[in-house]
Design a protein around this motif. Structure first.
Motif, mmCIF file in Angstrom:
data_model
loop_
_atom_site.group_PDB
_atom_site.id
_atom_site.type_symbol
_atom_site.label_atom_id
_atom_site.label_comp_id
_atom_site.label_asym_id
_atom_site.label_seq_id
_atom_site.Cartn_x
_atom_site.Cartn_y
_atom_site.Cartn_z
ATOM 1 N N GLY A 14 -55.342 80.088 22.856
ATOM 2 C CA GLY A 14 -55.585 81.563 22.008
ATOM 3 C C GLY A 14 -55.529 82.520 23.259
ATOM 4 O O GLY A 14 -55.229 82.426 24.514
ATOM 5 N N ASP A 15 -55.733 83.779 22.909
ATOM 6 C CA ASP A 15 -55.498 84.867 23.808
ATOM 7 C C ASP A 15 -56.417 84.702 25.156
ATOM 8 O O ASP A 15 -55.974 85.320 26.246
ATOM 9 C CB ASP A 15 -55.789 86.189 23.035
ATOM 10 N N ASP A 16 -57.501 83.924 24.992
ATOM 11 C CA ASP A 16 -58.516 83.769 25.825
ATOM 12 C C ASP A 16 -58.092 82.813 26.877
ATOM 13 O O ASP A 16 -58.672 82.568 27.779
ATOM 14 C CB ASP A 16 -59.852 83.790 25.667
ATOM 15 N N GLY A 17 -56.790 82.162 26.706
ATOM 16 C CA GLY A 17 -56.544 81.016 27.487
ATOM 17 C C GLY A 17 -57.005 79.433 27.207
ATOM 18 O O GLY A 17 -56.679 78.391 27.476
ATOM 19 N N GLY A 18 -57.966 79.788 26.273
ATOM 20 C CA GLY A 18 -58.909 78.491 25.465
ATOM 21 C C GLY A 18 -58.013 77.666 24.823
ATOM 22 O O GLY A 18 -57.315 78.352 23.752
ATOM 23 N N LEU A 71 -45.495 70.821 9.769
ATOM 24 C CA LEU A 71 -44.892 71.817 10.386
ATOM 25 C C LEU A 71 -46.351 72.417 11.095
ATOM 26 O O LEU A 71 -47.022 73.035 10.475
ATOM 27 C CB LEU A 71 -44.335 72.561 9.328
ATOM 28 N N HIS A 72 -46.005 72.663 12.254
ATOM 29 C CA HIS A 72 -47.047 73.576 13.050
ATOM 30 C C HIS A 72 -46.522 74.778 13.336
ATOM 31 O O HIS A 72 -45.352 74.746 14.079
ATOM 32 C CB HIS A 72 -47.315 72.720 14.509
ATOM 33 N N ALA A 73 -47.070 75.707 12.809
ATOM 34 C CA ALA A 73 -46.402 77.048 12.994
ATOM 35 C C ALA A 73 -47.490 78.137 13.761
ATOM 36 O O ALA A 73 -48.668 77.876 13.283
ATOM 37 C CB ALA A 73 -46.227 77.757 11.591
ATOM 38 N N ALA A 74 -46.978 78.976 14.292
ATOM 39 C CA ALA A 74 -47.870 79.665 15.268
ATOM 40 C C ALA A 74 -47.123 81.199 15.269
ATOM 41 O O ALA A 74 -46.276 81.383 15.015
ATOM 42 C CB ALA A 74 -48.224 79.174 16.802
ATOM 43 N N ALA A 75 -48.296 82.157 15.720
ATOM 44 C CA ALA A 75 -47.908 83.522 15.955
ATOM 45 C C ALA A 75 -46.896 83.597 16.925
ATOM 46 O O ALA A 75 -45.938 84.194 16.833
ATOM 47 C CB ALA A 75 -49.103 84.075 16.224
ATOM 48 N N LEU A 76 -46.918 82.650 17.987
ATOM 49 C CA LEU A 76 -45.938 82.373 19.134
ATOM 50 C C LEU A 76 -45.655 81.239 19.506
ATOM 51 O O LEU A 76 -46.535 80.107 19.488
ATOM 52 C CB LEU A 76 -46.495 83.282 20.336
ATOM 53 N N LEU A 77 -44.460 80.732 19.749
ATOM 54 C CA LEU A 77 -44.086 79.579 20.048
ATOM 55 C C LEU A 77 -43.376 79.620 21.536
ATOM 56 O O LEU A 77 -42.578 80.397 21.624
ATOM 57 C CB LEU A 77 -42.865 79.046 19.107
ATOM 58 N N ARG A 119 -46.415 69.415 4.691
ATOM 59 C CA ARG A 119 -47.696 69.784 5.262
ATOM 60 C C ARG A 119 -47.519 71.023 6.284
ATOM 61 O O ARG A 119 -46.941 70.616 7.174
ATOM 62 C CB ARG A 119 -48.594 68.803 5.584
ATOM 63 N N VAL A 120 -48.402 71.935 6.268
ATOM 64 C CA VAL A 120 -48.217 73.056 7.057
ATOM 65 C C VAL A 120 -49.663 73.284 7.650
ATOM 66 O O VAL A 120 -50.497 73.361 7.110
ATOM 67 C CB VAL A 120 -47.700 74.433 6.463
ATOM 68 N N ARG A 121 -49.666 73.535 9.121
ATOM 69 C CA ARG A 121 -50.535 73.946 9.841
ATOM 70 C C ARG A 121 -50.358 75.105 10.645
ATOM 71 O O ARG A 121 -49.381 74.987 11.421
ATOM 72 C CB ARG A 121 -51.137 72.759 10.645
ATOM 73 N N ARG A 122 -50.949 76.245 10.377
ATOM 74 C CA ARG A 122 -50.802 77.678 10.778
ATOM 75 C C ARG A 122 -51.790 77.678 12.029
ATOM 76 O O ARG A 122 -52.967 77.566 11.647
ATOM 77 C CB ARG A 122 -50.997 78.509 9.794
ATOM 78 N N TRP A 123 -51.413 78.300 13.065
ATOM 79 C CA TRP A 123 -52.160 78.407 14.434
ATOM 80 C C TRP A 123 -52.079 79.804 14.641
ATOM 81 O O TRP A 123 -51.129 80.468 14.560
ATOM 82 C CB TRP A 123 -52.100 77.461 15.600
ATOM 83 N N ALA A 124 -53.291 80.323 15.063
ATOM 84 C CA ALA A 124 -53.345 81.828 15.498
ATOM 85 C C ALA A 124 -52.842 82.342 16.791
ATOM 86 O O ALA A 124 -52.379 83.214 17.106
ATOM 87 C CB ALA A 124 -54.814 82.474 15.335
ATOM 88 N N GLY A 125 -52.714 81.264 17.773
ATOM 89 C CA GLY A 125 -52.249 81.385 19.171
ATOM 90 C C GLY A 125 -50.974 81.046 19.461
ATOM 91 O O GLY A 125 -49.963 81.265 18.345
#
Length: 148
Positions: free
Chosen positions: A129-133, A4-10, A48-54
């Protein structure tokens, strides 16, 4: 194995609205489910969970020559660092490049198109990420790039 790929925004497509707390469930090379992370965690206990900040969304289609690098393998990995998982066949004219692309499961397209996340579709994801990278790239369900 399911991840499961989870993020702040999808974002499910380039023009789709970003939804907070979204996730994509990947099984093998395919997307098994898309939805709120909490709901998917409840529906798939022990995943299995992968959490992403972007912002999680579809990996990009690189519509141009592959980035320069000393070897075909390094050129493919340069694509991954950009968040790309697909390239039009017209850009694979150099010796060894097609083989490197195939070995790394990069999708080869007849023409560039707008990518989208779809249940049952190929699990090509990217996190920006917020910087576009690009923070991470998943190609056919495999994590192939993660920015330190």
């Amino acid at each position: 194995m399911r991840t499961l790929h989870a993020a702040a925004l999808l974002r499910t497509g380039p023009d789709a609205e970003a939804v907070p707390g979204g996730a994509v469930l990947v099984e093998g090379a395919r997307i098994a489910a898309i939805g709120p992370a909490d709901e998917l965690l409840s529906a798939y206990p022990g995943v299995r969970v992968r959490r992403w900040a972007g912002t999680l969304g579809p990996a990009l289609v690189h519509d141009g020559p592959l980035p320069p690098a000393p070897t075909p393998r390094e050129r493919v990995h340069a694509l991954f660092r950009l968040g790309a998982a697909a390239v039009p066949a017209a850009h694979l004219t150099e010796p060894g490049l097609s083989a490197a692309v195939a070995r790394n499961d990069v999708a080869v397209l007849d023409a560039a198109h707008s990518p989208a996340l779809l249940v049952g579709g190929r699990a090509d994801l990217a996190v920006f990420g917020d910087d576009g990278g690009c923070l991470a790239t998943v190609v056919a369900g495999r994590l192939v790039h993660r920015r330190a």
